[in-house]
Design an enzyme around this catalytic site. Structure first.
Site, PDB file in Angstrom:
ATOM      1  N   LYS A   1       0.824  -1.212   0.000  1.00  0.00           N
ATOM      2  CA  LYS A   1       0.000   0.000   0.000  1.00  0.00           C
ATOM      3  C   LYS A   1       0.863   1.270   0.000  1.00  0.00           C
ATOM      4  O   LYS A   1       0.652   2.177  -0.797  1.00  0.00           O
ATOM      5  CB  LYS A   1      -0.933  -0.019   1.224  1.00  0.00           C
ATOM      6  CG  LYS A   1      -2.002  -1.117   1.145  1.00  0.00           C
ATOM      7  CD  LYS A   1      -2.897  -1.148   2.358  1.00  0.00           C
ATOM      8  CE  LYS A   1      -2.270  -1.760   3.589  1.00  0.00           C
ATOM      9  NZ  LYS A   1      -1.936  -3.182   3.491  1.00  0.00           N
ATOM     10  N   ILE A   2       1.858   1.313   0.907  1.00  0.00           N
ATOM     11  CA  ILE A   2       2.658   2.538   1.030  1.00  0.00           C
ATOM     12  C   ILE A   2       3.647   2.658  -0.133  1.00  0.00           C
ATOM     13  O   ILE A   2       3.794   3.728  -0.738  1.00  0.00           O
ATOM     14  CB  ILE A   2       3.389   2.583   2.392  1.00  0.00           C
ATOM     15  CG1 ILE A   2       2.357   2.607   3.527  1.00  0.00           C
ATOM     16  CG2 ILE A   2       4.307   3.799   2.482  1.00  0.00           C
ATOM     17  CD1 ILE A   2       2.932   2.423   4.918  1.00  0.00           C
TER      18      ILE A   2
ATOM     19  N   GLU B   1      14.685   2.477  18.183  1.00  0.00           N
ATOM     20  CA  GLU B   1      13.393   3.051  18.536  1.00  0.00           C
ATOM     21  C   GLU B   1      12.695   2.328  19.684  1.00  0.00           C
ATOM     22  O   GLU B   1      12.143   2.955  20.578  1.00  0.00           O
ATOM     23  CB  GLU B   1      12.491   2.914  17.310  1.00  0.00           C
ATOM     24  CG  GLU B   1      11.633   4.077  17.042  1.00  0.00           C
ATOM     25  CD  GLU B   1      10.953   3.863  15.701  1.00  0.00           C
ATOM     26  OE1 GLU B   1       9.819   4.283  15.600  1.00  0.00           O
ATOM     27  OE2 GLU B   1      11.544   3.265  14.791  1.00  0.00           O
TER      28      GLU B   1
ATOM     29  N   ASP C   1      12.789   7.872   9.157  1.00  0.00           N
ATOM     30  CA  ASP C   1      11.676   8.120  10.080  1.00  0.00           C
ATOM     31  C   ASP C   1      11.664   7.044  11.161  1.00  0.00           C
ATOM     32  O   ASP C   1      10.931   7.150  12.135  1.00  0.00           O
ATOM     33  CB  ASP C   1      10.348   8.113   9.306  1.00  0.00           C
ATOM     34  CG  ASP C   1       9.177   8.596  10.157  1.00  0.00           C
ATOM     35  OD1 ASP C   1       9.368   9.594  10.896  1.00  0.00           O
ATOM     36  OD2 ASP C   1       8.095   7.987  10.092  1.00  0.00           O
TER      37      ASP C   1
ATOM     38  N   THR D   1      11.201   4.735   5.895  1.00  0.00           N
ATOM     39  CA  THR D   1      10.038   5.084   6.733  1.00  0.00           C
ATOM     40  C   THR D   1       9.342   3.804   7.185  1.00  0.00           C
ATOM     41  O   THR D   1       8.217   3.844   7.668  1.00  0.00           O
ATOM     42  CB  THR D   1       9.015   5.944   5.961  1.00  0.00           C
ATOM     43  OG1 THR D   1       8.640   5.215   4.776  1.00  0.00           O
ATOM     44  CG2 THR D   1       9.555   7.295   5.585  1.00  0.00           C
ATOM     45  N   SER D   2      10.022   2.647   7.018  1.00  0.00           N
ATOM     46  CA  SER D   2       9.330   1.386   7.261  1.00  0.00           C
ATOM     47  C   SER D   2       9.586   0.840   8.672  1.00  0.00           C
ATOM     48  O   SER D   2       8.733   0.986   9.545  1.00  0.00           O
ATOM     49  CB  SER D   2       9.736   0.381   6.186  1.00  0.00           C
ATOM     50  OG  SER D   2       8.597  -0.206   5.639  1.00  0.00           O
ATOM     51  N   ARG D   3      10.723   0.208   8.876  1.00  0.00           N
ATOM     52  CA  ARG D   3      11.110  -0.267  10.207  1.00  0.00           C
ATOM     53  C   ARG D   3      12.617  -0.129  10.321  1.00  0.00           C
ATOM     54  O   ARG D   3      13.349  -0.415   9.366  1.00  0.00           O
ATOM     55  CB  ARG D   3      10.712  -1.742  10.419  1.00  0.00           C
ATOM     56  CG  ARG D   3       9.240  -1.971  10.736  1.00  0.00           C
ATOM     57  CD  ARG D   3       8.832  -1.401  12.106  1.00  0.00           C
ATOM     58  NE  ARG D   3       7.416  -1.577  12.392  1.00  0.00           N
ATOM     59  CZ  ARG D   3       6.450  -0.700  12.097  1.00  0.00           C
ATOM     60  NH1 ARG D   3       6.752   0.437  11.489  1.00  0.00           N
ATOM     61  NH2 ARG D   3       5.202  -0.934  12.420  1.00  0.00           N
TER      62      ARG D   3
ATOM     63  N   HIS E   1       9.389   8.797  13.802  1.00  0.00           N
ATOM     64  CA  HIS E   1       8.280   7.904  13.437  1.00  0.00           C
ATOM     65  C   HIS E   1       6.966   8.686  13.293  1.00  0.00           C
ATOM     66  O   HIS E   1       5.956   8.366  13.933  1.00  0.00           O
ATOM     67  CB  HIS E   1       8.127   6.775  14.470  1.00  0.00           C
ATOM     68  CG  HIS E   1       7.495   5.557  13.888  1.00  0.00           C
ATOM     69  ND1 HIS E   1       7.833   4.276  14.242  1.00  0.00           N
ATOM     70  CD2 HIS E   1       6.541   5.421  12.938  1.00  0.00           C
ATOM     71  CE1 HIS E   1       7.112   3.401  13.561  1.00  0.00           C
ATOM     72  NE2 HIS E   1       6.313   4.084  12.758  1.00  0.00           N
TER      73      HIS E   1
HETATM   74  P1  NAI Z   1       1.966  -3.859   2.784  1.00  0.00           P
HETATM   75  O1  NAI Z   1       1.830  -5.169   3.465  1.00  0.00           O
HETATM   76  O2  NAI Z   1       0.805  -3.285   2.027  1.00  0.00           O
HETATM   77  O3  NAI Z   1       3.215  -3.907   1.764  1.00  0.00           O
HETATM   78  C1  NAI Z   1       4.450  -4.503   2.078  1.00  0.00           C
HETATM   79  C2  NAI Z   1       5.059  -4.987   0.762  1.00  0.00           C
HETATM   80  O4  NAI Z   1       6.380  -5.458   1.025  1.00  0.00           O
HETATM   81  C3  NAI Z   1       4.285  -6.146   0.119  1.00  0.00           C
HETATM   82  O5  NAI Z   1       4.006  -5.861  -1.228  1.00  0.00           O
HETATM   83  C4  NAI Z   1       5.230  -7.330   0.277  1.00  0.00           C
HETATM   84  O6  NAI Z   1       5.113  -8.292  -0.767  1.00  0.00           O
HETATM   85  C5  NAI Z   1       6.577  -6.612   0.223  1.00  0.00           C
HETATM   86  N1  NAI Z   1       7.675  -7.449   0.646  1.00  0.00           N
HETATM   87  C6  NAI Z   1       7.675  -8.498   1.511  1.00  0.00           C
HETATM   88  N2  NAI Z   1       8.894  -9.040   1.575  1.00  0.00           N
HETATM   89  C7  NAI Z   1       9.692  -8.348   0.732  1.00  0.00           C
HETATM   90  C8  NAI Z   1      11.061  -8.456   0.340  1.00  0.00           C
HETATM   91  N3  NAI Z   1      11.870  -9.386   0.877  1.00  0.00           N
HETATM   92  N4  NAI Z   1      11.541  -7.576  -0.554  1.00  0.00           N
HETATM   93  C9  NAI Z   1      10.744  -6.624  -1.086  1.00  0.00           C
HETATM   94  N5  NAI Z   1       9.438  -6.485  -0.782  1.00  0.00           N
HETATM   95  C10 NAI Z   1       8.920  -7.339   0.124  1.00  0.00           C
HETATM   96  O7  NAI Z   1       2.455  -2.850   3.916  1.00  0.00           O
HETATM   97  P2  NAI Z   1       2.305  -1.261   3.923  1.00  0.00           P
HETATM   98  O8  NAI Z   1       1.005  -0.879   4.538  1.00  0.00           O
HETATM   99  O9  NAI Z   1       2.691  -0.713   2.609  1.00  0.00           O
HETATM  100  O10 NAI Z   1       3.433  -0.873   5.012  1.00  0.00           O
HETATM  101  C11 NAI Z   1       4.807  -1.074   4.745  1.00  0.00           C
HETATM  102  C12 NAI Z   1       5.587  -0.822   6.019  1.00  0.00           C
HETATM  103  O11 NAI Z   1       5.507   0.554   6.377  1.00  0.00           O
HETATM  104  C13 NAI Z   1       5.020  -1.540   7.251  1.00  0.00           C
HETATM  105  O12 NAI Z   1       5.528  -2.860   7.334  1.00  0.00           O
HETATM  106  C14 NAI Z   1       5.520  -0.709   8.381  1.00  0.00           C
HETATM  107  O13 NAI Z   1       6.768  -1.230   8.788  1.00  0.00           O
HETATM  108  C15 NAI Z   1       5.743   0.661   7.773  1.00  0.00           C
HETATM  109  N6  NAI Z   1       4.864   1.714   8.332  1.00  0.00           N
HETATM  110  C16 NAI Z   1       5.449   2.874   8.775  1.00  0.00           C
HETATM  111  C17 NAI Z   1       4.685   3.894   9.304  1.00  0.00           C
HETATM  112  C18 NAI Z   1       5.302   5.194   9.762  1.00  0.00           C
HETATM  113  O14 NAI Z   1       4.618   5.988  10.426  1.00  0.00           O
HETATM  114  N7  NAI Z   1       6.550   5.469   9.429  1.00  0.00           N
HETATM  115  C19 NAI Z   1       3.219   3.756   9.445  1.00  0.00           C
HETATM  116  C20 NAI Z   1       2.695   2.528   8.885  1.00  0.00           C
HETATM  117  C21 NAI Z   1       3.513   1.538   8.377  1.00  0.00           C
END
Ligand code: NAI
Length: 328
Positions: free
Chosen positions: A155-156, A263, A258, A232-234, A295
């Site tokens: 999604k992101i 953290e 971020d 911005t992920s983890r 974050h």
């Molecule tokens: P999502 O589940 O929609 O997308 C994650 C994508 O990563 C999927 O398409 C998946 O197939 C892919 N993926 C899995 N393993 C992989 C690999 N080895 N190599 C490449 N791609 C791979 O998750 P969404 O909602 O897009 O969120 C992504 C991340 O953003 C979350 O896991 C979270 O850590 C982080 N996040 C950060 C926030 C912030 O405030 N900074 C807020 C919300 C989420």
């Protein structure tokens, strides 16, 4: 339904109170305490608790919640790795969450970090405030017609691809699955090719065994010199010590974070000098081309509104015995 809302911040209260009148059967009491084994007993007399990523919902906490007849934990976030699911199941405690609230909020912040690093906005801001209007040290590069490499196109990541496409960038991506909605303007490539071809790299995959330290000295060495890296992920997607080595090698034009590995230890909430001295995050902050935010990617009005609405709808669905995709 009476909900005890843990770890309340003023913005949480505002976003929930703004729509609570639409849910006449729900009342909320707010506490600043976070949910853990010491505070779980506060839930006496309530039907449900509302918790967050920071809460400690291990076996002991769940045992106490069960003894107070709590049947529902409303997570006002996507993640639930802080809950002992086996124990929750044993006591029949339901967990509901908010799987996605505003992917654009995080993606826009990722682009903000990339732009701020590229055009040295933090440096420019400070220079001008000190009456220094010279341009030295502020040169960046055009994003237009450069290559954006997006790791993870869920999604992101997909929202970030759309933003980069809007900037006129060539967008390449790496993911274990291809996102069909992006096929018109995103080329999927191997991780190695993404690393070697990108001018801006942004991480949007979740933290898992397979992605832990996906950015380390080996992957950094494969990147172009002068690349911009955004996370911005983890935090643990990036091996911080190796990132510092890469910065010292002058690999990066800028690094925007971020999230950071330390953290979870709340290193900056406990600002003791000793912790800061030994913190890799503090070491990162000593570099002029690194920008760290706390974050805040998700932190927009729209995202908070979506979190409040989904959480209260989850409570209603539970009360009405409805099936919900948000049930963990
Ligand atoms: P999502 O589940 O929609 O997308 C994650 C994508 O990563 C999927 O398409 C998946 O197939 C892919 N993926 C899995 N393993 C992989 C690999 N080895 N190599 C490449 N791609 C791979 O998750 P969404 O909602 O897009 O969120 C992504 C991340 O953003 C979350 O896991 C979270 O850590 C982080 N996040 C950060 C926030 C912030 O405030 N900074 C807020 C919300 C989420």
């Amino acid at each position: 339904m009476k909900i005890l809302f843990y770890d309340t911040k003023s913005y949480d209260r505002e976003s929930f109170q703004a729509i609570l009148a639409d849910y006449p059967n729900i009342t909320i009491e707010y506490t600043k305490s976070d949910l853990d084994s010491r505070t779980a007993a506060l839930a006496e007399g309530f039907d449900a608790v509302c918790a967050f990523v920071s809460s400690d919902i291990g076996a002991e906490t769940l045992e106490i919640l069960h003894s107070k007849e709590i049947g529902l934990i409303l997570m006002r976030c996507a993640g639930f790795n802080n809950i002992d699911l086996d124990t929750a199941r044993k006591y029949g405690i339901r967990i509901m969450r908010v799987p996605g609230y505003s992917p654009e909020a995080v993606a826009e912040h990722a682009m903000a970090l990339a732009l701020a690093c590229n055009r040295r906005l933090y440096k420019a801001y400070n220079k001008v405030r000190e009456n220094d209007f010279s341009l030295s040290g502020l040169m960046g590069f055009n994003f237009y017609q450069k290559t954006a490499g997006i790791i993870g196109t869920g999604k992101i990541g997909a929202a970030m691809c759309r933003i980069c496409h809007g900037f006129g960038m060539k967008v390449i991506a790496h993911d274990v699955y291809q996102n069909e909605s992006l096929k018109d303007f995103v080329e999927y490539v191997s991780l190695d090719r993404l690393l070697s071809d990108s001018d801006v790299i942004s991480l949007h995959c979740p933290l898992m065994d397979s992605t832990y330290h996906i950015i380390d000295i080996n992957t950094i060495k494969k990147m172009k010199d002068g690349v911009i890296l955004v996370n911005t992920s983890r935090g643990a997607l990036v091996k911080t010590d190796d990132l510092i080595e890469g910065i010292r090698m002058h690999k990066f034009a800028g690094v925007g974070l971020d999230v950071y590995e330390e953290e979870t230890n709340n290193v900056f909430e406990d600002r003791s000098d000793e912790i800061l001295e030994h913190s890799t995050t503090a070491r990162l902050l000593s570099f002029p081309n690194v920008m760290i935010t706390s974050h805040q990617g998700f932190f927009t009005r729209e995202a908070l509104e979506a979190i409040a609405a989904t959480t209260l709808n989850n409570a209603l669905d539970y009360q009405d015995g409805k099936k919900s995709a948000n049930l963990v």
